[in-house]
Write an enzyme that holds these catalytic residues in place. Structure first.
Site: not given
Ligand code: ADP
Ligand code: F6P
Length: 331
Positions: A12, A23, A73, A104, A127, A129, A131, A173
């Site tokens: 996200g 930076a 993603r 995360d 992010t 969030d 979180d 989230r």
């Molecule tokens: P965010 O970084 O905002 O938490 P996501 O949970 O969608 O977003 O994770 C972003 C990307 O990180 C995923 O689309 C994937 O490419 C990679 N990723 C997430 N979890 C894993 C995992 N367990 N192993 C490998 N790649 C991962």
């Molecule tokens: O992690 C950031 C976030 O904006 C969350 O707050 C929300 O649940 C999610 O991403 C939305 O994801 P997408 O980009 O798949 O709509």
């Protein structure tokens, strides 16, 4: 010694990611490092899709929302084969250090890559969030609070005019940081958060009790409930109809949605982005790896990646403030 540093934004997007890229580029140039920007999150690593970054590219960027590297993603990245291909691509460009700006999920991806690539990996928390465990705040969180508060203020105008009940859904989230901060700062009457959610029935009873008491004292009044996404079974529309039934009043649901991810970053996010970007570059070429740079009690810190996805608790004093001023019949 000068190094080759690569940066990408993943997951996200969040306001302030551009300020962070700026930076990183400026700090790298100062140290004589070469800097490459991979595009479209981990997809860029798999497809060797990148651009060279220099100071002129990041001119006039600090105030821009989104990310010039684009985010995405990439499900495929979860496979062993994909991480191996990413490692080959990084080696082909002689990359020494990979900087990952994301949440995360992106840090789990970075950890997965570390099993197949020997280079240095540093995460930067980006992010809305907030979180991510180990840092007081994440890049983008403060701007999202402002956006949500500004929107709730506007909802309040029309809610007051019609003396209506409004439900406002905010992102997060599975975490309540944004919901809690936005609710406190907008003086919402009630807030529903994943960390504090008990049951549908108990929550509905609390709301109706508070609303009834208010109406007895002050007549028909507006009432604003902030609802964190993914908490209410059946979603915001289900809560709206349950409330309509119990209160015999009109209830209007508003989903703030992706508006919260956009906009020019507020100064707190810009400053955090710059501090973390500069700190990450100061670690380039050291033995520190597989960590996230964060800020704890106003000081830069380094947190092992696997600690970043442990549950981060809400601020106790924020929760206390919420309990004293909202969600109770004296509010
Ligand atoms: P965010 O970084 O905002 O938490 P996501 O949970 O969608 O977003 O994770 C972003 C990307 O990180 C995923 O689309 C994937 O490419 C990679 N990723 C997430 N979890 C894993 C995992 N367990 N192993 C490998 N790649 C991962
Ligand atoms: O992690 C950031 C976030 O904006 C969350 O707050 C929300 O649940 C999610 O991403 C939305 O994801 P997408 O980009 O798949 O709509």
């Amino acid at each position: 010694m000068s190094k080759t540093v690569a940066v990408l934004t993943s997951g996200g997007d969040a306001p302030g990611m551009n300020a962070c890229i700026r930076a990183i580029v400026l700090a790298c140039e100062r140290e004589g490092h070469t800097i490459i920007g991979y595009l479209h999150g981990y997809n860029g690593l798999l497809n060797q899709e990148y651009t060279h970054l220099h100071a002129p590219r990041v001119h006039n960027l600090i105030q821009q929302g989104g990310t010039i590297l684009h985010s995405a993603r990439c499900l495929e990245f979860k496979t062993r084969h994909a991480a191996q291909r990413a490692a080959e691509n990084l080696n082909a460009l002689d990359v020494d250090t990979l900087l990952v700006i994301g949440g995360d999920g992106s840090f789990r991806g970075a950890m997965h890559l570390s099993e197949h690539w020997d280079g240095q990996i540093i995460g930067l928390p980006g992010t809305i969030d907030n979180d991510i465990n180990g840092t007081d705040a994440t890049i983008g969180y403060y701007t999202a609070i402002e956006t949500a508060v500004d929107s709730i203020d506007k909802v309040r105008d029309t809610a007051d005019a019609f003396e209506r009940i409004f439900l406002v859904e905010v992102m997060g989230r599975h975490a309540g940081f944004l919901g809690l901060s936005a609710a406190i700062a907008s003086a919402a009457d009630f807030v529903i958060l994943p960390e504090l959610f008990d049951s549908e029935d108990a929550t509905l009873r609390q709301i109706v009790e508070q609303l009834t008491e208010r109406r007895e004292q002050r007549g028909n009044i507006s009432y604003i409930i902030v609802l964190a996404e993914n908490v209410w079974p059946g979603g915001i529309n289900s809560l709206a109809s349950q409330l309509t039934e119990r209160t015999h009043s009109e209830v209007r649901p508003v989903i703030l949605g992706h508006v919260q991810r956009g906009g020019s970053p507020v100064s707190q996010d810009r400053i955090l982005a710059m501090k973390l970007g500069a700190h990450a570059v100061s670690l380039v070429g050291t033995s520190v790896t597989n960590i996230m740079v964060g800020e704890y009690h106003d000081k830069p810190c380094e947190v092992p990646l696997e600690k970043t996805w442990e549950t981060k608790p809400l601020s106790e004093s924020d929760v206390e403030t919420m309990k004293r001023l909202m969600n109770n019949r004296y509010a």
